[in-house]
Design an enzyme around this catalytic site. Sequence first.
Site, mmCIF file in Angstrom:
data_model
loop_
_atom_site.group_PDB
_atom_site.id
_atom_site.type_symbol
_atom_site.label_atom_id
_atom_site.label_comp_id
_atom_site.label_asym_id
_atom_site.label_seq_id
_atom_site.Cartn_x
_atom_site.Cartn_y
_atom_site.Cartn_z
ATOM 1 C CB THR A 126 2.975 1.746 -9.393
ATOM 2 O OG1 THR A 126 1.830 1.689 -8.560
ATOM 3 C CG2 THR A 126 3.544 3.137 -9.374
ATOM 4 C CB THR A 160 3.769 -3.068 -4.702
ATOM 5 O OG1 THR A 160 2.942 -1.911 -4.593
ATOM 6 C CG2 THR A 160 5.012 -2.734 -5.483
ATOM 7 C CG ASP A 161 -1.635 -2.111 -3.969
ATOM 8 O OD1 ASP A 161 -0.686 -1.602 -3.341
ATOM 9 O OD2 ASP A 161 -2.520 -1.440 -4.531
ATOM 10 C CD GLN A 183 -5.313 -10.446 14.919
ATOM 11 O OE1 GLN A 183 -5.049 -9.382 15.483
ATOM 12 N NE2 GLN A 183 -6.469 -11.053 15.068
ATOM 13 C CB CYS A 184 2.585 -11.594 15.402
ATOM 14 S SG CYS A 184 2.042 -11.149 17.036
ATOM 15 C CG ASP A 192 -4.296 -1.114 -9.190
ATOM 16 O OD1 ASP A 192 -4.106 0.095 -9.018
ATOM 17 O OD2 ASP A 192 -4.194 -1.956 -8.265
ATOM 18 C CB SER A 193 -1.546 -5.947 -8.371
ATOM 19 O OG SER A 193 -1.357 -5.276 -7.160
ATOM 20 C CB SER A 194 -6.561 -3.652 -6.383
ATOM 21 O OG SER A 194 -5.590 -2.838 -5.801
HETATM 22 N N1 ASP Z 1 -2.066 -0.178 -6.962
HETATM 23 C C1 ASP Z 1 -0.811 -0.567 -7.537
HETATM 24 C C2 ASP Z 1 -0.880 -2.039 -7.881
HETATM 25 O O1 ASP Z 1 -0.711 -2.856 -7.026
HETATM 26 C C3 ASP Z 1 0.301 -0.285 -6.594
HETATM 27 C C4 ASP Z 1 1.680 -0.647 -7.099
HETATM 28 O O2 ASP Z 1 1.882 -1.164 -8.158
HETATM 29 O O3 ASP Z 1 2.625 -0.371 -6.374
HETATM 30 O O4 ASP Z 1 -1.099 -2.378 -9.014
#
Ligand code: ASP
Length: 355
Positions: free
Chosen positions: A24, A100-101, A289-290, A68-70
């Site tokens: 992002t 961030t993902d 899972q915690c 995008d980090s996905s």
């Molecule tokens: N979808 C974005 C990513 O992980 C979200 C982000 O960067 O915050 O690339």
Amino acid sequence: MKTIEIPHTQNSKNKVLLIYTGGTLGMGYASQSKNLVPFDFSQILDNIPELQNLACSLQVRAFDNPIDSSNVNKNIWIKIAQEILDNYQEFDGFVVLHGTDTMAFSASALSFLLRGINKPVIFTGAQLPIGAIRNDARRNLVTSIEIASTKNLQGKAKVPEIAIFFNEVLLRGNRAKKMESSHFDAFKSENYPPLARVGIQVQYFTNEILPYQSSFLPNMLLEMNENVGVLKLFPSISKNIVETILNAENTEAVVLETYGSGNAPTEKWFVQSLEKAIKNNLHVYNISQCIGGQVQQGRYATSQQLQDIGVISGKDITWEAGITKLMYLLGQNLTHSQVRELLSVSLAGEITEEN
Ligand code: ASP
């Protein structure tokens, strides 16, 4: 990757390499759609001309096609690790700009691939793009560069490890987790304290930071193996689902996501399915899972059977570190029992060792 030189006005001896992968922070709205898509690094520069005035000199290596980090995967982790190793002698610290993902997975993966590192690798990103008037991008980026270039009085790196800087805290990369997608404090680390807190000044918590290693001998094998599965428990999970996951072709390890302090159903079919899979050489890694606390096999009767059949306790490891640790160990040409042994101990500060 392409190199972007940032002209700098200060006369500094510390050099930081910024690796731009996407996320992002460097995104904008695509003209044809309403979606955020990664943009070229030059647009970031247009938004922070102050990068030229930093107290360290900066060089940028940017992905030709930022992601995008996905879309991150093990090959990208290896590419980032290789980039750091190729430039290790020349730079004092590294900043990885990343979405961030999946940042917690990437920081964890790098902590294993580069274990024993003695220079900082600071991952950062943002919840709002740098082009937005109100954003967290500028501050996260500038502070990360400052941390990556900071040395102690002996001239050694202040943070010789893989960390995530976000909002106000510096966290160990393999202890962090993305917990928030709307607010700026996206990352938390329930089982390990921050390495630094940033206000008017950067306050480092030296006792929490991994000790400086006088020499860094990188891993010979920059390899990871993705044959890892996940079995997340929920009440009424069926035998069919459990067995399908445990017996999926090529699976070499499964993270068993249990309840509370590592508990699972005691039904006979369930325990027998796990036992059979373990006898067939599957590594089963118990992660709770915690988000906070730790797996303690045998604390309850509902986890004693897991201990008895050879499930490995992940203790207080995060799920992101657990998955990437399995992928790392399975990629290292180790024997089955070596992998088992190393899963129980801390390789890069990801598990709290008992005293
Ligand atoms: N979808 C974005 C990513 O992980 C979200 C982000 O960067 O915050 O690339």
